[in-house]
Design an enzyme around this catalytic site. Structure first.
Site, PDB file in Angstrom:
ATOM      1  N   TYR A 164      -6.148   9.112  -9.167  1.00  0.00           N
ATOM      2  CA  TYR A 164      -4.758   9.054  -9.634  1.00  0.00           C
ATOM      3  C   TYR A 164      -3.936   8.165  -8.708  1.00  0.00           C
ATOM      4  O   TYR A 164      -3.166   7.312  -9.169  1.00  0.00           O
ATOM      5  CB  TYR A 164      -4.157  10.456  -9.675  1.00  0.00           C
ATOM      6  CG  TYR A 164      -2.693  10.459 -10.062  1.00  0.00           C
ATOM      7  CD1 TYR A 164      -2.302  10.165 -11.362  1.00  0.00           C
ATOM      8  CD2 TYR A 164      -1.694  10.739  -9.115  1.00  0.00           C
ATOM      9  CE1 TYR A 164      -0.962  10.147 -11.717  1.00  0.00           C
ATOM     10  CE2 TYR A 164      -0.360  10.727  -9.459  1.00  0.00           C
ATOM     11  CZ  TYR A 164       0.011  10.426 -10.759  1.00  0.00           C
ATOM     12  OH  TYR A 164       1.333  10.396 -11.116  1.00  0.00           O
ATOM     13  N   LYS A 168      -1.788   4.672  -9.604  1.00  0.00           N
ATOM     14  CA  LYS A 168      -0.364   4.500  -9.338  1.00  0.00           C
ATOM     15  C   LYS A 168      -0.106   3.350  -8.363  1.00  0.00           C
ATOM     16  O   LYS A 168       0.924   2.673  -8.438  1.00  0.00           O
ATOM     17  CB  LYS A 168       0.222   5.802  -8.806  1.00  0.00           C
ATOM     18  CG  LYS A 168       0.231   6.943  -9.821  1.00  0.00           C
ATOM     19  CD  LYS A 168       1.252   6.724 -10.914  1.00  0.00           C
ATOM     20  CE  LYS A 168       0.733   6.239 -12.222  1.00  0.00           C
ATOM     21  NZ  LYS A 168       1.790   6.045 -13.249  1.00  0.00           N
TER      22      LYS A 168
END
Length: 295
Positions: A164, A168
């Site tokens: 994740y 990002k």
């Protein structure tokens, strides 16, 4: 606007339509999209409007179809594209095209959509103020690096948190590289990034529920206690989409550790400021998606 069936995307769609904008709300599921559309339309009191477009960012065929639909419905003029949709912290999964789910949904799909919509953004910017691409990142961009040689975790032991964070980080690198290339090309479009801090959206709650462990479920309560309401959490994206910003800016909450508070300048990690990494990611993203980068 991507990711509009709940949380930040739903609230932001309502705020923009309520202020008079025509909002094209994308949703992966037509039923959920219709329910979200009904909620947004119920809150419109002025000249604003909203409609839905089916889009699954984890499927490049869907991305291409949605981009074509958006260009047709908008008359090939899009003033603002907000890449908001994301998945986080779920079990290891693959997209329809074989990408690791988080990098595929959070970066590759949005990048392809941005490039496919660039003619419509450029056309809008030529007639009014510069058009904008708003890329939504996260505090999570600081939690891990980006291994471009193993973007889909084929060789490394998979970590959902680091995956994740990598997605990002990719968002911030892409937003910065996009703005540099737009400036060099002289295009009437700017690229801005934003993050919501710790906001009480459904992103983390849904992700933790998908993991189906007691440890994951226990994290839901602290998240609800320290996070800010969605109505406040959308302020950085609103600023990025409509406020006084410059291309290349990154905005987020300005309170303690950028977790909450009024919207203002946000800090990037050292990796997010790596220009060679951003340029390499740009080219690899084009190769992976099969979409020609624009500009």
């Amino acid at each position: 606007m991507t990711g509009t069936t709940s949380g930040l995307g739903l609230a932001l769609s309502g705020a923009l339509a309520g202020a008079g904008a025509r909002v094209l709300m994308t949703a992966r599921d037509a039923g959920r999209g219709a329910a979200a559309l009904e909620r947004v339309r119920a809150g419109i009191r002025g000249p604003g409007s909203a409609e839905t477009v089916v889009l699954d960012l984890a499927d490049l065929a869907s991305v291409r179809a949605a981009a074509a639909t958006i260009r047709e419905r908008s008359g090939d003029r899009v003033d603002v594209l907000v890449n908001n949709a994301a998945v986080s912290l779920g079990p290891r999964e693959r997209t329809r095209d074989g990408f690791e789910l988080q990098i595929g949904t959070n970066h590759l799909g949005p990048a392809a959509l941005t490039w496919l919509l660039m003619p419509a953004l450029r056309a809008a910017g030529e007639h009014r103020r510069p058009a904008r691409v708003v890329t939504t990142s996260s505090l999570g961009h600081r939690t891990g690096g980006l291994d471009l040689a193993d973007l889909h975790w084929a060789r490394r032991r998979y970590s959902t948190t680091r995956a994740y964070g990598a997605s990002k980080l990719a968002n911030l690198l892409f937003a910065a590289e996009l703005d540099r290339r737009l400036r060099r090309a002289g295009d009437p479009v700017i690229s801005v990034a934003a993050h919501p801090g710790l906001t009480r959206s459904e992103l983390l709650t849904n992700a933790l529920a998908r993991r189906r462990t007691w440890g994951a479920r226990l994290l839901v309560l602290p998240d609800r206690l320290v996070s800010q309401p969605v109505a406040v959490g959308i302020e950085p994206q609103l600023l990025a989409a409509t406020g006084p910003v410059d291309g290349g800016d990154y905005v987020g909450p300005t309170g303690f550790r950028e977790m909450r508070g009024p919207a203002g300048p946000a800090r990037r990690s050292a990796a997010a400021r790596d220009r060679p990494l951003a340029a390499d990611l740009w080219h690899r993203t084009g190769a992976a998606t099969g979409v020609t980068p624009d500009p």
